[in-house]
Design an enzyme around this catalytic site. Structure first.
Site, PDB file in Angstrom:
ATOM      1  N   CYS A 137     -70.312 -18.030  29.906  1.00  0.00           N
ATOM      2  CA  CYS A 137     -69.952 -19.415  30.221  1.00  0.00           C
ATOM      3  C   CYS A 137     -71.220 -20.192  30.588  1.00  0.00           C
ATOM      4  O   CYS A 137     -72.311 -19.615  30.729  1.00  0.00           O
ATOM      5  CB  CYS A 137     -68.934 -19.453  31.359  1.00  0.00           C
ATOM      6  SG  CYS A 137     -69.619 -19.025  32.978  1.00  0.00           S
ATOM      7  N   GLU A 157     -71.431 -11.540  34.300  1.00  0.00           N
ATOM      8  CA  GLU A 157     -72.880 -11.747  34.292  1.00  0.00           C
ATOM      9  C   GLU A 157     -73.427 -11.898  35.711  1.00  0.00           C
ATOM     10  O   GLU A 157     -74.589 -11.573  35.976  1.00  0.00           O
ATOM     11  CB  GLU A 157     -73.233 -12.978  33.455  1.00  0.00           C
ATOM     12  CG  GLU A 157     -72.836 -12.877  31.988  1.00  0.00           C
ATOM     13  CD  GLU A 157     -71.409 -13.355  31.714  1.00  0.00           C
ATOM     14  OE1 GLU A 157     -70.551 -13.287  32.625  1.00  0.00           O
ATOM     15  OE2 GLU A 157     -71.160 -13.796  30.586  1.00  0.00           O
TER      16      GLU A 157
HETATM   17  N1  THU Z   1     -65.706 -14.637  32.651  1.00  0.00           N
HETATM   18  C1  THU Z   1     -66.808 -13.858  32.737  1.00  0.00           C
HETATM   19  O1  THU Z   1     -66.791 -12.797  33.373  1.00  0.00           O
HETATM   20  N2  THU Z   1     -67.941 -14.277  32.121  1.00  0.00           N
HETATM   21  C2  THU Z   1     -68.048 -15.414  31.410  1.00  0.00           C
HETATM   22  O2  THU Z   1     -69.137 -15.779  30.990  1.00  0.00           O
HETATM   23  C3  THU Z   1     -66.847 -16.209  31.112  1.00  0.00           C
HETATM   24  C4  THU Z   1     -65.666 -15.890  31.937  1.00  0.00           C
HETATM   25  C5  THU Z   1     -64.491 -14.230  33.356  1.00  0.00           C
HETATM   26  C6  THU Z   1     -64.189 -15.061  34.550  1.00  0.00           C
HETATM   27  C7  THU Z   1     -62.703 -14.810  34.716  1.00  0.00           C
HETATM   28  O3  THU Z   1     -62.540 -13.649  35.535  1.00  0.00           O
HETATM   29  C8  THU Z   1     -62.214 -14.504  33.320  1.00  0.00           C
HETATM   30  O4  THU Z   1     -63.366 -14.318  32.534  1.00  0.00           O
HETATM   31  C9  THU Z   1     -61.384 -15.607  32.728  1.00  0.00           C
HETATM   32  O5  THU Z   1     -62.054 -16.810  32.779  1.00  0.00           O
END
Ligand code: THU
Length: 139
Positions: A99, A68
């Site tokens: 997240c 995001e």
């Molecule tokens: N991740 C995202 O790209 N977006 C989110 O909203 C949650 C987590 C990614 C971060 C990391 O590279 C991987 O997911 C594992 O946490």
């Protein structure tokens, strides 16, 4: 149009299947050697274009970028505007929720009425990040 919680909803039609597909496609570009989780996000913007992002991890784990975050950069780099609808997916097509930090980032650039694809169906940001802190709280 006004949503269930009183936020303005853009009249732009949302093709959710297209958006979900774009998110899965974007996830294929992820750089995720540490978690192994490819994440892609796709957003319909208020001018009708679609922007995408993927996660970009780092050997200093804490500075990795979520999908995001890179999508927020794409929004700005490709003409600005506002997020209207957002979908996040893994590279395998599983639905992923943004997240907490990313919900705040989406709120900044999409506001309370921005729609999000969730396991409970399509919900406005006002449900995904209730009682959000935002630009309106600054003096
Ligand atoms: N991740 C995202 O790209 N977006 C989110 O909203 C949650 C987590 C990614 C971060 C990391 O590279 C991987 O997911 C594992 O946490």
């Amino acid at each position: 149009m006004v949503d269930a919680v009183g936020g303005a909803v853009s009249d732009v039609e949302v093709d959710w299947e297209l958006l979900r597909g774009k998110a899965v496609e974007a996830a294929q570009s992820a750089y995720c050697p540490y978690s192994g989780l490819q994440v892609g996000s796709a957003a319909l913007c208020d001018d009708g274009r679609i922007v995408v992002g993927c996660n970009v991890e780092n050997a200093a784990y804490g500075v990795g970028l979520c999908a995001e975050c890179t999508m927020a950069g794409q929004l700005r780099l490709t003409g600005g505007g506002r997020f209207v609808a957002v979908a996040c997916r893994s590279g395998l097509g599983e639905l992923l929720m943004p997240c907490g930090r990313c919900r705040q980032i989406l709120y900044e650039l999409g506001g309370a009425s921005c729609l999000v694809d969730t396991p409970s169906g399509v919900l406005p940001m006002s449900r995904v990040l209730p009682d959000a802190f935002g630009p309106e709280d600054l003096p």
